[in-house]
Motif scaffolding. Structure first.
Motif, PDB file in Angstrom:
ATOM      1  N   UNK A 157      54.928  -9.368   3.551  1.00 46.37           N
ATOM      2  CA  UNK A 157      54.332  -9.982   2.375  1.00 46.37           C
ATOM      3  C   UNK A 157      54.611  -9.140   1.123  1.00 46.37           C
ATOM      4  N   UNK A 158      54.439  -7.835   1.282  1.00 48.27           N
ATOM      5  CA  UNK A 158      54.669  -6.954   0.139  1.00 48.27           C
ATOM      6  C   UNK A 158      56.127  -6.967  -0.281  1.00 48.27           C
ATOM      7  N   UNK A 159      57.011  -7.062   0.700  1.00 49.52           N
ATOM      8  CA  UNK A 159      58.432  -6.952   0.389  1.00 49.52           C
ATOM      9  C   UNK A 159      59.022  -8.281  -0.072  1.00 49.52           C
ATOM     10  N   UNK A 160      58.309  -9.351   0.224  1.00 46.66           N
ATOM     11  CA  UNK A 160      58.758 -10.666  -0.242  1.00 46.66           C
ATOM     12  C   UNK A 160      58.922 -10.651  -1.767  1.00 46.66           C
ATOM     13  N   UNK A 161      58.027  -9.924  -2.415  1.00 45.91           N
ATOM     14  CA  UNK A 161      58.062  -9.825  -3.864  1.00 45.91           C
ATOM     15  C   UNK A 161      59.354  -9.172  -4.352  1.00 45.91           C
ATOM     16  N   UNK A 162      59.809  -8.168  -3.615  1.00 48.94           N
ATOM     17  CA  UNK A 162      61.057  -7.506  -3.971  1.00 48.94           C
ATOM     18  C   UNK A 162      62.220  -8.487  -3.862  1.00 48.94           C
ATOM     19  N   UNK A 163      62.165  -9.326  -2.829  1.00 45.77           N
ATOM     20  CA  UNK A 163      63.209 -10.329  -2.656  1.00 45.77           C
ATOM     21  C   UNK A 163      63.216 -11.287  -3.840  1.00 45.77           C
ATOM     22  N   UNK A 164      62.020 -11.763  -4.208  1.00 46.08           N
ATOM     23  CA  UNK A 164      61.909 -12.686  -5.337  1.00 46.08           C
ATOM     24  C   UNK A 164      62.520 -12.070  -6.592  1.00 46.08           C
ATOM     25  N   UNK A 165      62.210 -10.816  -6.756  1.00 48.04           N
ATOM     26  CA  UNK A 165      62.681 -10.119  -7.944  1.00 48.04           C
ATOM     27  C   UNK A 165      64.205 -10.014  -7.964  1.00 48.04           C
ATOM     28  N   UNK A 166      64.781  -9.691  -6.810  1.00 48.21           N
ATOM     29  CA  UNK A 166      66.244  -9.565  -6.743  1.00 48.21           C
ATOM     30  C   UNK A 166      66.924 -10.899  -6.981  1.00 48.21           C
ATOM     31  N   UNK A 167      66.271 -11.955  -6.513  1.00 53.06           N
ATOM     32  CA  UNK A 167      66.857 -13.280  -6.653  1.00 53.06           C
ATOM     33  C   UNK A 167      66.785 -13.748  -8.088  1.00 53.06           C
ATOM     34  N   UNK A 168      65.727 -13.363  -8.753  1.00 56.30           N
ATOM     35  CA  UNK A 168      65.420 -13.972 -10.039  1.00 56.30           C
ATOM     36  C   UNK A 168      64.840 -12.952 -11.003  1.00 56.30           C
ATOM     37  N   UNK A 169      65.632 -11.958 -11.376  1.00 54.72           N
ATOM     38  CA  UNK A 169      65.077 -10.861 -12.183  1.00 54.72           C
ATOM     39  C   UNK A 169      64.567 -11.321 -13.552  1.00 54.72           C
ATOM     40  N   UNK A 170      65.212 -12.340 -14.120  1.00 57.39           N
ATOM     41  CA  UNK A 170      64.835 -12.764 -15.467  1.00 57.39           C
ATOM     42  C   UNK A 170      63.389 -13.228 -15.534  1.00 57.39           C
ATOM     43  N   UNK A 171      62.998 -13.960 -14.490  1.00 54.92           N
ATOM     44  CA  UNK A 171      61.659 -14.518 -14.499  1.00 54.92           C
ATOM     45  C   UNK A 171      60.616 -13.412 -14.621  1.00 54.92           C
ATOM     46  N   UNK A 172      60.892 -12.274 -13.964  1.00 52.10           N
ATOM     47  CA  UNK A 172      59.931 -11.176 -13.993  1.00 52.10           C
ATOM     48  C   UNK A 172      59.925 -10.474 -15.345  1.00 52.10           C
ATOM     49  N   UNK A 173      61.137 -10.165 -15.841  1.00 52.69           N
ATOM     50  CA  UNK A 173      61.199  -9.381 -17.070  1.00 52.69           C
ATOM     51  C   UNK A 173      60.727 -10.204 -18.266  1.00 52.69           C
ATOM     52  N   UNK A 174      60.910 -11.526 -18.209  1.00 54.77           N
ATOM     53  CA  UNK A 174      60.511 -12.354 -19.320  1.00 54.77           C
ATOM     54  C   UNK A 174      59.007 -12.242 -19.569  1.00 54.77           C
ATOM     55  N   UNK A 175      58.262 -12.145 -18.497  1.00 49.76           N
ATOM     56  CA  UNK A 175      56.813 -12.051 -18.646  1.00 49.76           C
ATOM     57  C   UNK A 175      56.358 -10.620 -18.898  1.00 49.76           C
ATOM     58  N   UNK A 176      57.313  -9.711 -18.980  1.00 50.16           N
ATOM     59  CA  UNK A 176      56.957  -8.346 -19.335  1.00 50.16           C
ATOM     60  C   UNK A 176      56.435  -7.522 -18.173  1.00 50.16           C
ATOM     61  N   UNK A 177      56.558  -8.045 -16.970  1.00 51.33           N
ATOM     62  CA  UNK A 177      56.077  -7.292 -15.808  1.00 51.33           C
ATOM     63  C   UNK A 177      56.973  -6.097 -15.545  1.00 51.33           C
ATOM     64  N   UNK A 178      56.371  -5.036 -15.043  1.00 51.38           N
ATOM     65  CA  UNK A 178      57.172  -3.871 -14.731  1.00 51.38           C
ATOM     66  C   UNK A 178      57.916  -4.129 -13.423  1.00 51.38           C
TER      67      UNK A 178
END
Ligand code: ADP
Ligand code: ZN
Length: 607
Positions: A157-178
């Motif tokens: 579950x914790x690592x799923x987030x890392x996968x999401x991030x690798x797949x779609x980095x823009x979505x994370x950075x756009x919202x300003x998340x670290x």
């Protein structure tokens, strides 16, 4: 690498040749030195034709056409004399430092040659084009996914987030998340950390670069650091991607001031390079560093700071449910018989890691194949497990009949105590086939992996351990060394009962340091104790064991007949499984019941 050695040798050889040639040239081109006084005398007699000045050094030709050299201590007083006698003068500035041109180059060449020779190891490690930084191409045949890693629901579950991030980095950075940079997987060897890192890469379909911590630590200072830099450069070019560092404790151990050898320096440099690289890349470069270790306690705290390996995921040894899931994953790789009971295998393998389970299944398949079976059967799993756990069966070792009898009664003693007492783990199997160093074995299976135990469970464990020795004593009326392991275990349990679990009435719930603290070292927080307390603890441990011993002896005496029955069955069958044990016990209890009834009738009749 070979080329570099050759180049180095050539440079050394040519330098040597150069020195010889230069010497010959010097001898040919330098003329017998003339004493300065003689030179002055000849000059005054007009017998000097030409001079060539180079600082104070003079070479020249006399009127007879002979060449000569000499040296003047003072050019300024010589000049007017030369001019007065009409000598042809040429001059050039003195050579730098007064040495010949070639001579100055020689040390440089020597150093270069040596450097080439030594650097062969360096340049070997400097390139990532070899198999050092293996690059896993996404979507290739051996793509690993989360489904290949079983029994790690929480980590997943914790690592799923890392996968999401690798797949779609823009979505994370756009919202300003670290954005996470580093993930530290910690857990014992063989629990699937490498597999999990590969699965993250596989799920996100990104390249996977892996390197082992011990690869970094090389003989030459600076190699590890340059390797780190190259790895990151390569990875950044192919972002988004994953860098996996196995055994990070090899470089990331605490920077203890004043390490004994140069290896410490090397480690420190490598670690610093890693920290610099991790701090260096920005959010536009989607590189995630995953590191694995089974020694998180020795890691340098600098590694765990925010922006570095600030996410830590623990991968524990699987519990019974986890083992079942891992079995389910790996059983697909072999042809298993329908009769296979995976949950029974899972229950009988406490302490096995994922890698151990993979090994067990492979071993079972090999055993079945050796016997030309159509499919892998339960029996193969049992044998494979025994082989892994206790070393190969020593079936061919001849045991004397007397030893066999003693072992049969010993194991029967363990089994009967385990069966008759409440709050014990169910029996799985009793055997008198020697394995490894054990003559026989009574195996119990916990229903689940317990985390807490009652006092009754613990004292019953001691009684079960005592059962073997007591059976020998009751039947043969003598003691053997066969029970030494049992006695050791029982003593350890009794000591922990007193010192660690605070279950003794006389000592009370206080944690004391134990004499034999075992491999865990001294427990933090445990009280050191005085001589007097030590005597009390000793007395208490002895008392507990003595009480258990007496109660167990009464129990076995009372069920003496059962002891004989079970021992006989063991001598015939060698191995008795849970079902057969149940039958033996059931028959015995029924017999007992019948006798009770008969006694009652008898009493009635008398009355
Ligand atoms: P670690 O890196 O923790 O030492 P590995 O990832 O190298 O362990 O595991 C070695 C092998 O053990 C894997 O290739 C896999 O076959 C098996 N294994 C370990 N853990 C699991 C698991 N949770 N699920 C499935 N297989 C596992
Ligand atoms: Zn025993």
């Amino acid at each position: 690498m070979k080329n570099n050695v050759q180049i180095g040798l050539w440079i050394l050889l040519l330098t040597g040749l150069g020195i010889i040639v230069y010497n010959i040239w010097l001898r040919e081109n330098t003329y017998p030195p003339l004493p300065y006084t003689q030179f002055l005398a000849e000059l005054k007699q007009d017998r000097i034709l030409k001079v060539h000045l180079q600082g104070g050094a003079i070479s020249g030709e006399d009127s007879a056409g002979r060449n000569f050299t000499t040296y003047t201590p003072d050019v300024s007083t010589l000049m007017p004399v030369l001019l007065r006698h009409g000598v042809e003068i040429t001059a050039e500035p003195p050579p730098y430092q007064g040495t010949g041109g070639l001579a100055a180059i020689i040390p440089v060449l020597l150093i270069m040659g040596g450097w080439f020779l030594l650097s062969r190891k360096r340049s070997d490690g400097m390139s990532f084009t070899g198999n050092r930084g293996r690059k896993f191409i996404p979507n290739s045949g051996n793509k690993v996914t989360f489904d290949d890693v079983a029994g790690i629901a929480e980590a997943r579950q914790e690592l799923q987030e890392v996968v999401e991030f690798l797949k779609n980095p823009d979505r994370f950075s756009r919202l300003g998340g670290r954005i996470p940079k580093g993930v530290l997987l910690q857990g014992p060897p063989g629990t699937g950390k490498t597999l999990l890192a590969k699965a993250i890469a596989g799920e996100a379909s990104v390249p996977f670069y892996s390197i082992g911590g011990s690869d970094f630590v090389e003989m030459f200072v600076g190699v590890g650091a340059s390797r780190v830099r190259e790895l990151f450069t390569e990875a950044k070019k192919n972002a988004p991607c994953i860098i996996f560092i196995d055994e990070i404790d090899a470089i990331g151990g605490k920077r203890s001031g004043g390490t004994s050898s140069g290896g410490g320096d090397e480690r420190e440099q490598t670690l610093n390079a890693l920290l610099v690289e991790m701090d260096g890349f920005g959010s536009e470069e989607t590189v995630i560093v995953i590191a694995a270790t089974n020694r998180p306690d020795i890691l340098d705290p600098a590694l765990l700071r925010p922006g570095r390996f600030d996410r830590q995921v623990t991968i524990p040894i699987p519990d019974v449910k986890g083992r079942l899931k891992i079995l389910e994953v790996h059983i697909k790789k072999i042809k298993a018989a329908k009769s296979i009971n995976l949950s029974e295998i899972a229950r009988s393998t406490p302490g096995f890691s994922g890698a151990d389970i993979a090994n067990l299944i492979n071993e079972a398949a090999l055993m079945a194949a050796r016997q030309n079976k159509e499919a892998v059967e339960m029996e193969d799993f049992d044998n494979a497990k025994d082989k892994i756990v206790m070393g190969l069966e020593r079936k061919n070792v001849v045991m004397s009949e007397e030893n066999r009898r003693i072992t049969a009664y010993h194991e029967a003693g363990h089994a009967i105590v385990a069966k008759l007492l409440p709050e014990t783990d169910p029996l799985h199997k009793v055997t008198i086939i020697p394995r490894g160093r054990a003559m026989g074995l009574t195996q119990q299976l916990p229903i689940d992996d317990r985390l807490t135990y009652s006092r009754e469970y613990i004292t019953n464990r001691i009684k079960i351990l005592m059962g073997g020795r007591i059976a020998e004593e009751l039947i043969f009326n003598r003691l053997t060394t066969g029970a030494s392991n049992d006695i050791l275990s029982a003593t350890e349990i009794a000591t922990r009962l007193v010192c660690e679990w605070g279950m003794s009435e006389t000592i009370g719930p206080v944690a004391y340091m134990q004499e034999q603290a075992g491999f865990l070292g001294t427990q933090a927080g445990a009280r050191p104790h005085s001589e007097r307390t030590a005597i009390l603890i000793d007395r208490e441990v002895k008392r507990i064991i003595a009480d258990c011993y007496d109660e167990t002896r009464n129990l076995l005496r009372q069920h003496n007949r059962l002891l004989h029955q079970l021992a006989e069955v063991l001598l015939v069958n060698e191995t008795v499984d849970a079902e057969e044990l149940d039958i033996v016990f059931h028959c015995y209890l029924k017999e007992l019941q019948k006798e009770e009834d008969m006694k009652k009738q008898h009493r009635c009749a008398i009355a």
